[in-house]
Write an enzyme that holds these catalytic residues in place. Structure first.
Site, PDB file in Angstrom:
ATOM      1  N   ASN A   9       1.050  -1.100  -0.233  1.00  0.00           N
ATOM      2  CA  ASN A   9       0.241   0.028  -0.273  1.00  0.00           C
ATOM      3  C   ASN A   9       0.953   1.331   0.215  1.00  0.00           C
ATOM      4  O   ASN A   9       1.475   1.906   0.903  1.00  0.00           O
ATOM      5  CB  ASN A   9      -0.810   0.173   1.159  1.00  0.00           C
ATOM      6  CG  ASN A   9      -1.758   0.761   1.414  1.00  0.00           C
ATOM      7  OD1 ASN A   9      -1.840   1.830   0.616  1.00  0.00           O
ATOM      8  ND2 ASN A   9      -2.758   0.802   2.673  1.00  0.00           N
ATOM      9  N   ARG A  94      -3.165  -1.765  -3.040  1.00  0.00           N
ATOM     10  CA  ARG A  94      -4.187  -1.016  -2.914  1.00  0.00           C
ATOM     11  C   ARG A  94      -3.537   0.060  -4.393  1.00  0.00           C
ATOM     12  O   ARG A  94      -3.013   0.336  -3.780  1.00  0.00           O
ATOM     13  CB  ARG A  94      -3.975  -0.177  -1.637  1.00  0.00           C
ATOM     14  CG  ARG A  94      -4.769   0.425  -1.666  1.00  0.00           C
ATOM     15  CD  ARG A  94      -4.654   0.888  -0.286  1.00  0.00           C
ATOM     16  NE  ARG A  94      -5.745   2.054   0.110  1.00  0.00           N
ATOM     17  CZ  ARG A  94      -6.827   2.260   1.345  1.00  0.00           C
ATOM     18  NH1 ARG A  94      -5.658   2.417   2.025  1.00  0.00           N
ATOM     19  NH2 ARG A  94      -7.656   3.225   1.401  1.00  0.00           N
ATOM     20  N   HIS A 182     -12.398   4.034  -0.673  1.00  0.00           N
ATOM     21  CA  HIS A 182     -12.441   2.924   0.174  1.00  0.00           C
ATOM     22  C   HIS A 182     -13.082   2.152   0.309  1.00  0.00           C
ATOM     23  O   HIS A 182     -13.496   0.997   1.482  1.00  0.00           O
ATOM     24  CB  HIS A 182     -13.155   4.224   1.932  1.00  0.00           C
ATOM     25  CG  HIS A 182     -12.253   4.732   2.602  1.00  0.00           C
ATOM     26  ND1 HIS A 182     -12.720   6.050   3.178  1.00  0.00           N
ATOM     27  CD2 HIS A 182     -10.856   5.024   2.653  1.00  0.00           C
ATOM     28  CE1 HIS A 182     -11.620   6.796   4.028  1.00  0.00           C
ATOM     29  NE2 HIS A 182     -11.027   6.253   3.490  1.00  0.00           N
ATOM     30  N   LEU A 210     -14.305   5.522  10.032  1.00  0.00           N
ATOM     31  CA  LEU A 210     -13.500   6.956  10.142  1.00  0.00           C
ATOM     32  C   LEU A 210     -12.238   6.378  10.726  1.00  0.00           C
ATOM     33  O   LEU A 210     -11.594   6.200  11.570  1.00  0.00           O
ATOM     34  CB  LEU A 210     -14.581   7.196  11.200  1.00  0.00           C
ATOM     35  CG  LEU A 210     -16.287   7.514  11.290  1.00  0.00           C
ATOM     36  CD1 LEU A 210     -16.519   7.765  12.177  1.00  0.00           C
ATOM     37  CD2 LEU A 210     -16.670   8.608  10.301  1.00  0.00           C
ATOM     38  N   ARG A 242      -8.407  16.997   5.901  1.00  0.00           N
ATOM     39  CA  ARG A 242      -9.215  17.200   4.505  1.00  0.00           C
ATOM     40  C   ARG A 242     -10.940  17.999   5.173  1.00  0.00           C
ATOM     41  O   ARG A 242     -11.646  17.538   5.579  1.00  0.00           O
ATOM     42  CB  ARG A 242      -9.962  16.503   3.515  1.00  0.00           C
ATOM     43  CG  ARG A 242      -8.098  15.805   3.085  1.00  0.00           C
ATOM     44  CD  ARG A 242      -8.677  14.369   1.986  1.00  0.00           C
ATOM     45  NE  ARG A 242      -8.012  13.530   2.879  1.00  0.00           N
ATOM     46  CZ  ARG A 242      -7.932  11.704   2.465  1.00  0.00           C
ATOM     47  NH1 ARG A 242      -8.704  12.039   1.305  1.00  0.00           N
ATOM     48  NH2 ARG A 242      -7.149  11.188   2.963  1.00  0.00           N
ATOM     49  N   ASP A 284      -5.167  14.454  14.902  1.00  0.00           N
ATOM     50  CA  ASP A 284      -4.935  13.367  15.814  1.00  0.00           C
ATOM     51  C   ASP A 284      -6.223  13.546  16.792  1.00  0.00           C
ATOM     52  O   ASP A 284      -6.357  13.957  17.865  1.00  0.00           O
ATOM     53  CB  ASP A 284      -3.513  13.028  16.565  1.00  0.00           C
ATOM     54  CG  ASP A 284      -3.855  11.816  17.328  1.00  0.00           C
ATOM     55  OD1 ASP A 284      -4.804  10.975  17.441  1.00  0.00           O
ATOM     56  OD2 ASP A 284      -3.034  10.610  17.136  1.00  0.00           O
ATOM     57  N   GLY A 329      -9.997   3.845  12.012  1.00  0.00           N
ATOM     58  CA  GLY A 329      -8.842   4.181  13.389  1.00  0.00           C
ATOM     59  C   GLY A 329     -10.344   4.674  14.597  1.00  0.00           C
ATOM     60  O   GLY A 329      -9.590   4.403  15.866  1.00  0.00           O
ATOM     61  N   GLU A 332     -13.273   2.492  15.459  1.00  0.00           N
ATOM     62  CA  GLU A 332     -13.036   0.996  16.229  1.00  0.00           C
ATOM     63  C   GLU A 332     -12.609   1.568  17.139  1.00  0.00           C
ATOM     64  O   GLU A 332     -12.939   0.558  18.340  1.00  0.00           O
ATOM     65  CB  GLU A 332     -12.032   0.861  15.740  1.00  0.00           C
ATOM     66  CG  GLU A 332     -12.222  -0.322  13.900  1.00  0.00           C
ATOM     67  CD  GLU A 332     -10.883  -0.889  12.962  1.00  0.00           C
ATOM     68  OE1 GLU A 332     -10.135  -0.876  14.009  1.00  0.00           O
ATOM     69  OE2 GLU A 332     -11.141  -0.954  12.330  1.00  0.00           O
ATOM     70  N   ASN A 333     -12.364   2.768  17.657  1.00  0.00           N
ATOM     71  CA  ASN A 333     -11.588   2.935  18.783  1.00  0.00           C
ATOM     72  C   ASN A 333     -11.670   4.084  19.174  1.00  0.00           C
ATOM     73  O   ASN A 333     -11.582   4.219  20.650  1.00  0.00           O
ATOM     74  CB  ASN A 333      -9.735   3.501  18.455  1.00  0.00           C
ATOM     75  CG  ASN A 333      -9.449   2.316  18.127  1.00  0.00           C
ATOM     76  OD1 ASN A 333      -8.904   1.180  18.666  1.00  0.00           O
ATOM     77  ND2 ASN A 333      -8.845   2.459  16.488  1.00  0.00           N
TER      78      ASN A 333
HETATM   79  P1  ADP Z   1      -5.674   5.649   8.024  1.00  0.00           P
HETATM   80  O1  ADP Z   1      -5.715   4.049   7.793  1.00  0.00           O
HETATM   81  O2  ADP Z   1      -6.500   6.493   6.532  1.00  0.00           O
HETATM   82  O3  ADP Z   1      -4.764   6.929   7.808  1.00  0.00           O
HETATM   83  P2  ADP Z   1      -7.014   4.941  10.768  1.00  0.00           P
HETATM   84  O4  ADP Z   1      -7.820   4.024  10.510  1.00  0.00           O
HETATM   85  O5  ADP Z   1      -5.400   4.804  11.123  1.00  0.00           O
HETATM   86  O6  ADP Z   1      -6.190   5.999   9.542  1.00  0.00           O
HETATM   87  O7  ADP Z   1      -7.072   6.129  11.815  1.00  0.00           O
HETATM   88  C1  ADP Z   1      -5.824   7.106  12.196  1.00  0.00           C
HETATM   89  C2  ADP Z   1      -7.150   8.606  13.181  1.00  0.00           C
HETATM   90  O8  ADP Z   1      -8.307   7.118  13.932  1.00  0.00           O
HETATM   91  C3  ADP Z   1      -6.599   8.973  14.346  1.00  0.00           C
HETATM   92  O9  ADP Z   1      -7.221  10.514  13.566  1.00  0.00           O
HETATM   93  C4  ADP Z   1      -6.447   8.837  14.958  1.00  0.00           C
HETATM   94  O10 ADP Z   1      -6.759  10.063  16.017  1.00  0.00           O
HETATM   95  C5  ADP Z   1      -7.591   7.471  15.406  1.00  0.00           C
HETATM   96  N1  ADP Z   1      -7.784   6.694  16.500  1.00  0.00           N
HETATM   97  C6  ADP Z   1      -6.625   5.886  17.008  1.00  0.00           C
HETATM   98  N2  ADP Z   1      -6.295   5.641  18.389  1.00  0.00           N
HETATM   99  C7  ADP Z   1      -7.857   6.647  18.777  1.00  0.00           C
HETATM  100  C8  ADP Z   1      -8.345   6.121  19.805  1.00  0.00           C
HETATM  101  N3  ADP Z   1      -7.648   5.218  21.092  1.00  0.00           N
HETATM  102  N4  ADP Z   1      -8.947   6.988  20.632  1.00  0.00           N
HETATM  103  C9  ADP Z   1      -9.610   8.434  19.154  1.00  0.00           C
HETATM  104  N5  ADP Z   1      -8.938   8.329  17.500  1.00  0.00           N
HETATM  105  C10 ADP Z   1      -7.952   7.112  17.846  1.00  0.00           C
END
Ligand code: ADP
Length: 394
Positions: A9, A94, A182, A210, A242, A284, A329, A332-333
């Site tokens: 990727n 990808r 995506h 997201l 963005r 972030d 990111g 999920e989190n």
């Molecule tokens: P990409 O693959 O597009 O680079 P990801 O799917 O890895 O992005 O997501 C990155 C985003 O996820 C970041 O903005 C990061 O702040 C957010 N993130 C990761 N862990 C957490 C968490 N525990 N709480 C809130 N946001 C999170």
């Protein structure tokens, strides 16, 4: 025949990779994941094995690792030493843009590369790097089969109406249409839902991907019928850097009244807007959630507002809603963002289960909720590996 698949990727300053074992039939298993990041600035190779243990963390000079070909060489050296008994059977990539026609992965041939080159203007910040990685493999391992998996392909099931803009029709014919992105993530979710949530997998589902890039997809019976992203990956939701949906008149204003160049506007739209631009703090979400700053709160409020508007719009496209799925990111989190989104969507029939949400699901709505809500971790690399294995007949 080899017994491993490499998934690549390639981004503007990074080359992410995963290695899958295809030696045994059945589920694919990742043996290693990692990336070379900081290409052109401060190159660093980092990788973990299947057990999550770090197997590489080394920095290089920019003269040693300046481009994707040299990054690939670093990865090849690492894999050669760690997995000496494994032989590569192929490489899956990808590739962000498959143009109007490609609705499935593609075996790379010289003719295919010519065609993919023509999509570069449609995704100038991504496609050149994706194709550079393919060429780097061709150079280093000529003859090794390669497969391009497109981020746009999953959305090609959409009706013509869903792919239109209200411009003269000849613009549509020239390729100015809503492609959606995506797609590999959405395809993975569509393939996974029947196991996790069989009761909704064939129904009307909105998936919210997201991450730093963010979009939403309306799926009916596992097929894409609508997407928040359009001609480029700028449209729809607000993202890390963005802006998402904008009045195109703003671009005209910036060009004509403020004297910005097209390059300045590009930089503004891709790198200086979104959560970063609104908060003035960063992109972030973890940092913004912790922040007391009113602008961080404003950025989060607008992030959630845009998701809520798209959710309503996509539910209308589907003619109703059975489930919402959060992934990537933030999806999920961040229980916090999921809670805000679900609270805004009470009118749609989502009844959030706060404890399940804090636990991270998979089901985060209460039993009996008219519309159910889920957390499903995405895995675009695994999707690419599956496609590559299938296309190469491994
Ligand atoms: P990409 O693959 O597009 O680079 P990801 O799917 O890895 O992005 O997501 C990155 C985003 O996820 C970041 O903005 C990061 O702040 C957010 N993130 C990761 N862990 C957490 C968490 N525990 N709480 C809130 N946001 C999170």
């Amino acid at each position: 025949m080899g017994n491993a698949l490499l998934v690549l990727n390639a981004g503007s300053s990074s080359l992410k990779f995963s290695v899958f074992d295809v030696g045994v039939s059945g589920a694919l298993r990742a043996m290693a994941v990692g990336q070379v990041e900081g290409l052109g600035t401060a190159p660093r190779l980092r990788a973990k094995g299947a057990d999550g243990v770090v197997i590489a963390d080394e920095r290089s000079t920019t003269s040693d690792v300046a481009n994707h070909a040299q990054a690939l060489q670093k990865i090849a050296t690492l894999l050669g030493s760690r997995f000496a008994g494994q032989e590569l059977a192929g490489v899956g990539h990808r590739v962000v843009h498959g143009g109007p026609d490609y609705s499935a992965p593609l075996l790379i041939t010289p003719q295919a590369m010519e065609k993919l080159d023509t999509f570069m203007p449609l995704a100038p910040l991504h496609q050149p790097h994706n194709l550079a990685a393919i060429r780097a493999v061709q150079q280093g391992r000529p003859g090794l089969p390669q497969v391009a998996c497109f981020d746009t392909a999953f959305h090609r099931t959409q009706d013509e109406v869903a792919q239109l803009y209200g411009l003269p029709y000849e613009y549509y014919e020239r390729g100015i249409r809503r492609y959606g992105f995506h797609g590999l993530s959405y395809e993975y979710i569509a393939a996974t839902l029947p196991d996790i949530a069989p009761e909704v997998a064939t129904g009307r589902v909105v998936v919210a991907h997201l991450g730093s890039g963010a979009s939403m997809c309306a799926m009916h019976d596992g097929r894409s019928v609508g997407s928040s992203m359009g001609f480029t990956a700028l449209d729809g939701l607000m993202m890390g850097t963005r802006p998402g949906n904008l009045d195109p008149g703003i671009i005209l204003y910036l060009l004509q009244q403020e004297g910005m160049s097209a390059r300045d506007v590009e930089d503004l739209l891709y790198k200086r807007s979104g959560l970063l631009g609104l908060s003035g703090i960063g992109n972030d979400m973890r940092v913004l959630q912790e922040s007391e700053s009113p602008r961080a709160r404003l950025a989060i409020a607008y992030f959630v507002y845009r998701i809520s508007r798209e959710l309503g719009g996509l539910a209308a496209v589907l003619g109703g809603l059975d489930a919402v799925v959060f992934t990537a990111g933030i999806g999920e989190n961040s229980a916090f963002i999921r809670r805000l989104v679900c609270e805004q969507a009470i009118w749609l029939g989502i009844d959030l289960d706060p404890a399940a949400n804090e636990r991270g699901g998979p089901r985060i709505s209460r039993i009996g909720s008219r519309v159910s809500a889920w957390v499903v971790p995405t895995n675009e690399e695994l999707m690419i590996a599956r496609h590559t294995r299938q296309l190469l007949g491994l």
